[in-house]
Design a protein around this motif. Structure first.
Motif, PDB file in Angstrom:
ATOM      1  N   ASP A 269      17.571  -2.982 -10.820  1.00 39.56           N
ATOM      2  CA  ASP A 269      17.167  -2.730  -9.115  1.00 39.56           C
ATOM      3  C   ASP A 269      16.916  -1.298  -9.513  1.00 39.56           C
ATOM      4  O   ASP A 269      15.239  -1.001  -9.404  1.00 39.56           O
ATOM      5  CB  ASP A 269      18.112  -3.375  -7.998  1.00 39.56           C
ATOM      6  N   GLU A 270      17.582   0.343 -10.359  1.00 40.74           N
ATOM      7  CA  GLU A 270      17.937   1.560 -10.512  1.00 40.74           C
ATOM      8  C   GLU A 270      16.967   1.848 -11.386  1.00 40.74           C
ATOM      9  O   GLU A 270      15.544   2.291 -10.774  1.00 40.74           O
ATOM     10  CB  GLU A 270      19.380   2.453 -10.250  1.00 40.74           C
TER      11      GLU A 270
ATOM     12  N   GLU B 255      14.479  -8.423  -5.694  1.00 38.15           N
ATOM     13  CA  GLU B 255      14.180  -6.318  -5.949  1.00 38.15           C
ATOM     14  C   GLU B 255      12.072  -6.398  -5.871  1.00 38.15           C
ATOM     15  O   GLU B 255      11.734  -4.891  -5.292  1.00 38.15           O
ATOM     16  CB  GLU B 255      14.438  -5.633  -6.892  1.00 38.15           C
ATOM     17  N   ALA B 256      11.889  -6.708  -7.521  1.00 40.46           N
ATOM     18  CA  ALA B 256       9.998  -6.358  -7.192  1.00 40.46           C
ATOM     19  C   ALA B 256       9.232  -6.579  -5.334  1.00 40.46           C
ATOM     20  O   ALA B 256       8.272  -5.318  -5.785  1.00 40.46           O
ATOM     21  CB  ALA B 256       9.556  -7.174  -8.730  1.00 40.46           C
ATOM     22  N   HIS B 257       8.871  -7.670  -4.864  1.00 37.20           N
ATOM     23  CA  HIS B 257       8.979  -7.438  -4.286  1.00 37.20           C
ATOM     24  C   HIS B 257       9.330  -6.642  -2.521  1.00 37.20           C
ATOM     25  O   HIS B 257       8.710  -6.125  -2.605  1.00 37.20           O
ATOM     26  CB  HIS B 257       9.512  -9.513  -3.487  1.00 37.20           C
TER      27      HIS B 257
ATOM     28  N   GLN C  97       2.908  -8.117  -8.172  1.00 36.01           N
ATOM     29  CA  GLN C  97       3.581  -8.798  -9.325  1.00 36.01           C
ATOM     30  C   GLN C  97       2.413 -10.038 -10.212  1.00 36.01           C
ATOM     31  O   GLN C  97       2.300 -10.853  -8.646  1.00 36.01           O
ATOM     32  CB  GLN C  97       4.778  -9.705  -8.387  1.00 36.01           C
ATOM     33  N   ILE C  98       2.711  -9.927 -11.455  1.00 34.65           N
ATOM     34  CA  ILE C  98       2.066 -10.974 -12.402  1.00 34.65           C
ATOM     35  C   ILE C  98       2.722 -12.139 -12.701  1.00 34.65           C
ATOM     36  O   ILE C  98       3.438 -12.162 -13.684  1.00 34.65           O
ATOM     37  CB  ILE C  98       1.187 -10.520 -13.435  1.00 34.65           C
ATOM     38  N   MET C  99       1.887 -13.067 -12.561  1.00 39.63           N
ATOM     39  CA  MET C  99       2.954 -14.550 -12.449  1.00 39.63           C
ATOM     40  C   MET C  99       1.848 -14.704 -14.387  1.00 39.63           C
ATOM     41  O   MET C  99       0.545 -14.637 -14.153  1.00 39.63           O
ATOM     42  CB  MET C  99       2.581 -14.753 -12.030  1.00 39.63           C
TER      43      MET C  99
ATOM     44  N   ASN D 176      16.952 -17.112   0.356  1.00 37.55           N
ATOM     45  CA  ASN D 176      16.573 -18.440   0.032  1.00 37.55           C
ATOM     46  C   ASN D 176      15.007 -18.850   0.945  1.00 37.55           C
ATOM     47  O   ASN D 176      13.895 -18.967   0.070  1.00 37.55           O
ATOM     48  CB  ASN D 176      17.984 -19.970   0.389  1.00 37.55           C
ATOM     49  N   GLY D 177      14.682 -18.959   1.779  1.00 38.51           N
ATOM     50  CA  GLY D 177      13.739 -18.979   2.778  1.00 38.51           C
ATOM     51  C   GLY D 177      12.925 -18.047   2.171  1.00 38.51           C
ATOM     52  O   GLY D 177      11.188 -18.286   2.273  1.00 38.51           O
ATOM     53  N   ALA D 178      13.241 -16.280   1.899  1.00 36.92           N
ATOM     54  CA  ALA D 178      12.290 -15.610   1.947  1.00 36.92           C
ATOM     55  C   ALA D 178      11.691 -15.699   0.162  1.00 36.92           C
ATOM     56  O   ALA D 178       9.984 -16.223   0.019  1.00 36.92           O
ATOM     57  CB  ALA D 178      12.769 -14.258   1.792  1.00 36.92           C
ATOM     58  N   MET D 179      12.973 -16.534   0.094  1.00 40.28           N
ATOM     59  CA  MET D 179      12.119 -16.448  -1.960  1.00 40.28           C
ATOM     60  C   MET D 179      11.250 -17.465  -1.934  1.00 40.28           C
ATOM     61  O   MET D 179      10.298 -17.410  -2.740  1.00 40.28           O
ATOM     62  CB  MET D 179      13.613 -16.475  -2.656  1.00 40.28           C
TER      63      MET D 179
END
Length: 353
Positions: A233-234, A280-282, A288-290, A335-338
């Motif tokens: 994350d850092e 963390e990226a969000h 974010q490239i899937m 969990n819901g946000a993910m």
């Protein structure tokens, strides 16, 4: 002056590895290194323990690969020698004094693969790759190449990697477009595995071939300030700002991003580090490239998404899961946000399927 943690974060961030070096490594698998490598079955974990760790161990003869050098493989970010000793993992070229302090003897100390091939050059990554070590290794590499070529899926690249002539054409295409030197951050290559897990190999790899614990003398740091396994994350925050500053200086559109190399069975959605990196990226507002294998691989997606619960996620080492969970205040909300995030990110592929 900066702290020990900040120095380690900077060091990790400057271990980018190019597409060219990744493809050169891939061409050696099954021949010069890891003779039993199977492009259809060997996992990333197999390659880490069967190829990356052995050739970066510092053992005599281990570095006999065409593009490696025994030059000092890392830049010194420390202000002085004393800080260097305390803030950085020893390297393969580091001598150790004998008891009479009059001679030096060779000490087998390992480094990361990125340090080995970059030969002392600091190379800040422009994209970080999130991936599952249980995934097929050729699929991981194909996802990275697909990203470099701006392809939506990586199934076609898997086929190209399996044919020597087509791989030559692929490399030529990357060179002609200048994409072969684009730097990615891939934990398997950019983390010094000798400072963490090199001596923790399972008895056999996923194909039943024997694995042997590394015998290097690299100090192990599984947690704490010197650990390379707990600072993603850092590092993401540092690379985001570093890329922004570079874009201003060079006056060109650069933005640090995350590439998500999704395995065919979406197992990555059950791995705690993958979930944590996605979150963390969000949170950091990174692009974010899937990258998925193909539209047809989505048959397992719905079930994995419905069952996603970070409390039930898995990690190779229990301490990793404890660390990630300790940073989440409300697990149900997380969990819901993910689930919402992943459904949104994969929605374009669902319409294809």
């Amino acid at each position: 002056s900066i702290s020990i943690v900040e120095r380690k974060v900077q060091e990790l961030a400057h271990r980018g590895i190019t597409v060219r070096h990744l493809l050169e490594f891939y061409r050696l698998l099954g021949t010069s290194i890891m003779p039993h490598y199977d492009p259809h079955k060997s996992t990333t974990a197999d390659v880490v323990f069967g190829a990356i760790i052995p050739i970066t161990s510092g053992e005599d003869g281990a570095w006999n690969i065409p593009f490696a050098s025994k030059q000092k493989p890392v830049l010194d970010f420390a202000a002085d020698a004393e800080i260097w000793i305390h803030c950085d993992t020893p390297r393969p070229w580091s001598p150790q004094k004998t008891h009479d302090d009059s001679q030096t003897e060779h000490v087998q100390i390992g480094c990361s693969y990125a340090e080995l091939v970059n030969q002392g050059e600091a190379k800040a990554a422009l994209k970080m790759v999130t991936h599952n070590w249980g995934n097929i290794f050729s699929h991981l590499l194909a996802a990275i190449v697909a990203d470099a070529l701006a392809l939506e899926t990586y199934d076609q690249v898997v086929d190209l990697l399996a044919d020597d002539q087509q791989m030559d054409e692929l490399i030529q295409m990357l060179e002609e477009t200048g994409l072969h030197d684009f730097p990615y951050w891939v934990c398997a290559f950019c983390v010094n595995q000798h400072a963490g897990i090199c001596n923790r190999a399972a008895p056999k790899d996923s194909q039943g071939y024997p694995l042997y614990p590394c015998k290097c003398k690299t100090p192990k740091h599984l947690s704490g300030d010197l650990s390379e396994m707990n600072k993603f994350d850092e590092m993401m925050a540092f690379l985001k700002e570093n890329t922004r500053q570079r874009a201003l200086q060079e006056q060109r559109p650069l933005r640090f991003a995350q590439v998500v190399a999704v395995d065919v069975g979406f197992v990555m959605l059950t791995r705690v580090w993958c979930i944590a990196e996605l979150a963390e990226a969000h949170r950091s507002h990174l692009p974010q490239i899937m990258k998925v294998h193909s539209a047809g691989s989505f048959q397992d997606f719905s079930g994995k998404l419905t069952d996603l619960d970070v409390r039930h996620s898995e990690a190779s080492f229990p301490g990793d899961k404890d660390l990630v969970l300790s940073k989440i205040e409300d697990l149900d909300m997380f969990n819901g946000a993910m689930k919402s995030l992943l459904f949104y990110k994969f929605k374009p592929f669902l319409s294809m399927w």
